[in-house]
Scaffold this motif. Structure first.
Motif, PDB file in Angstrom:
ATOM      1  N   ALA A   1      43.722  32.856  74.721  1.00 62.55           N
ATOM      2  CA  ALA A   1      44.890  33.211  75.515  1.00 62.55           C
ATOM      3  C   ALA A   1      45.951  33.854  74.630  1.00 62.55           C
ATOM      4  N   HIS A   2      46.483  34.987  75.094  1.00 60.95           N
ATOM      5  CA  HIS A   2      47.574  35.696  74.410  1.00 60.95           C
ATOM      6  C   HIS A   2      48.754  35.774  75.371  1.00 60.95           C
ATOM      7  N   PRO A   3      49.806  34.977  75.146  1.00 61.12           N
ATOM      8  CA  PRO A   3      50.971  35.081  76.031  1.00 61.12           C
ATOM      9  C   PRO A   3      51.670  36.423  75.835  1.00 61.12           C
ATOM     10  N   ILE A   4      52.275  36.893  76.897  1.00 57.64           N
ATOM     11  CA  ILE A   4      53.094  38.099  76.842  1.00 57.64           C
ATOM     12  C   ILE A   4      54.538  37.586  76.906  1.00 57.64           C
ATOM     13  N   GLY A   5      55.140  37.390  75.742  1.00 63.02           N
ATOM     14  CA  GLY A   5      56.424  36.683  75.675  1.00 63.02           C
ATOM     15  C   GLY A   5      56.164  35.190  75.713  1.00 63.02           C
ATOM     16  N   GLU A   6      57.105  34.431  76.289  1.00 66.80           N
ATOM     17  CA  GLU A   6      56.932  32.986  76.430  1.00 66.80           C
ATOM     18  C   GLU A   6      56.132  32.682  77.683  1.00 66.80           C
ATOM     19  N   ALA A   7      55.337  31.619  77.604  1.00 69.54           N
ATOM     20  CA  ALA A   7      54.562  31.202  78.773  1.00 69.54           C
ATOM     21  C   ALA A   7      54.455  29.679  78.787  1.00 69.54           C
ATOM     22  N   ARG A   8      54.352  29.150  79.988  1.00 67.36           N
ATOM     23  CA  ARG A   8      54.090  27.728  80.196  1.00 67.36           C
ATOM     24  C   ARG A   8      52.809  27.635  81.005  1.00 67.36           C
ATOM     25  N   VAL A   9      51.908  26.805  80.507  1.00 71.93           N
ATOM     26  CA  VAL A   9      50.562  26.758  81.062  1.00 71.93           C
ATOM     27  C   VAL A   9      50.137  25.306  81.273  1.00 71.93           C
ATOM     28  N   LEU A  10      49.541  25.021  82.404  1.00 75.66           N
ATOM     29  CA  LEU A  10      48.965  23.716  82.681  1.00 75.66           C
ATOM     30  C   LEU A  10      47.469  23.814  82.402  1.00 75.66           C
ATOM     31  N   VAL A  11      46.967  22.930  81.554  1.00 82.28           N
ATOM     32  CA  VAL A  11      45.551  22.944  81.187  1.00 82.28           C
ATOM     33  C   VAL A  11      44.926  21.607  81.583  1.00 82.28           C
ATOM     34  N   VAL A  12      43.816  21.689  82.322  1.00 85.53           N
ATOM     35  CA  VAL A  12      43.061  20.516  82.736  1.00 85.53           C
ATOM     36  C   VAL A  12      41.690  20.641  82.083  1.00 85.53           C
ATOM     37  N   GLU A  13      41.322  19.634  81.257  1.00 85.52           N
ATOM     38  CA  GLU A  13      40.064  19.704  80.518  1.00 85.52           C
ATOM     39  C   GLU A  13      39.632  18.316  80.094  1.00 85.52           C
ATOM     40  N   CYS A  14      38.441  18.223  79.516  1.00 86.94           N
ATOM     41  CA  CYS A  14      37.929  16.962  78.991  1.00 86.94           C
ATOM     42  C   CYS A  14      38.805  16.512  77.825  1.00 86.94           C
ATOM     43  N   GLU A  15      39.065  15.231  77.767  1.00 84.31           N
ATOM     44  CA  GLU A  15      39.859  14.656  76.688  1.00 84.31           C
ATOM     45  C   GLU A  15      39.259  15.030  75.328  1.00 84.31           C
ATOM     46  N   GLY A  16      40.127  15.452  74.400  1.00 80.01           N
ATOM     47  CA  GLY A  16      39.687  15.791  73.052  1.00 80.01           C
ATOM     48  C   GLY A  16      39.100  17.172  72.907  1.00 80.01           C
ATOM     49  N   SER A  17      39.077  17.954  73.975  1.00 80.89           N
ATOM     50  CA  SER A  17      38.543  19.314  73.895  1.00 80.89           C
ATOM     51  C   SER A  17      39.438  20.178  73.008  1.00 80.89           C
TER      52      SER A  17
END
Length: 103
Positions: A86-102
């Motif tokens: 992922a390359h943000p264009i300026g500042e970004a806020r992202v919610l990530v849902v994934e397996c623990e420890g990924s």
């Protein structure tokens, strides 16, 4: 019970995160960034939701690099084995849902 105001969240470093929840080994984390991540493949599937800003997501399919610009409200699903960065264009806020420890 907790209310998280995602637009107000800013980490001390790129890709810093606030842990929102861990449900049976699946984590939900709010990330703030203004810098690219690194090419990686997650241990499991990943759901990547842009909450604020824009992110250009690069990914490889059959060895070919492609990208898509994600705007606020857009969701990127990386299946197991999807190499991406992922390359943000300026500042970004992202919610990530994934397996623990990924990665």
């Amino acid at each position: 019970m907790e209310v998280v105001r995602s637009k107000e969240f800013k980490a001390e470093r790129a890709w810093g995160a606030k842990d929102i929840a861990n449900m049976n080994g699946i984590t939900t984390r709010l990330h703030w960034t203004d810098q690219p991540y690194k090419w990686h493949v997650n241990d499991g599937a990943e759901v990547f939701v842009v909450l604020d800003g824009q992110v250009e997501m690069y990914y490889r399919l059959s060895g070919k690099e492609e990208s898509v610009v994600l705007n606020a409200g857009d969701i990127f699903f990386a299946a197991i084995g999807t190499e991406h960065v992922a390359h943000p264009i300026g500042e970004a806020r992202v919610l990530v849902v994934e397996c623990e420890g990924s990665v």
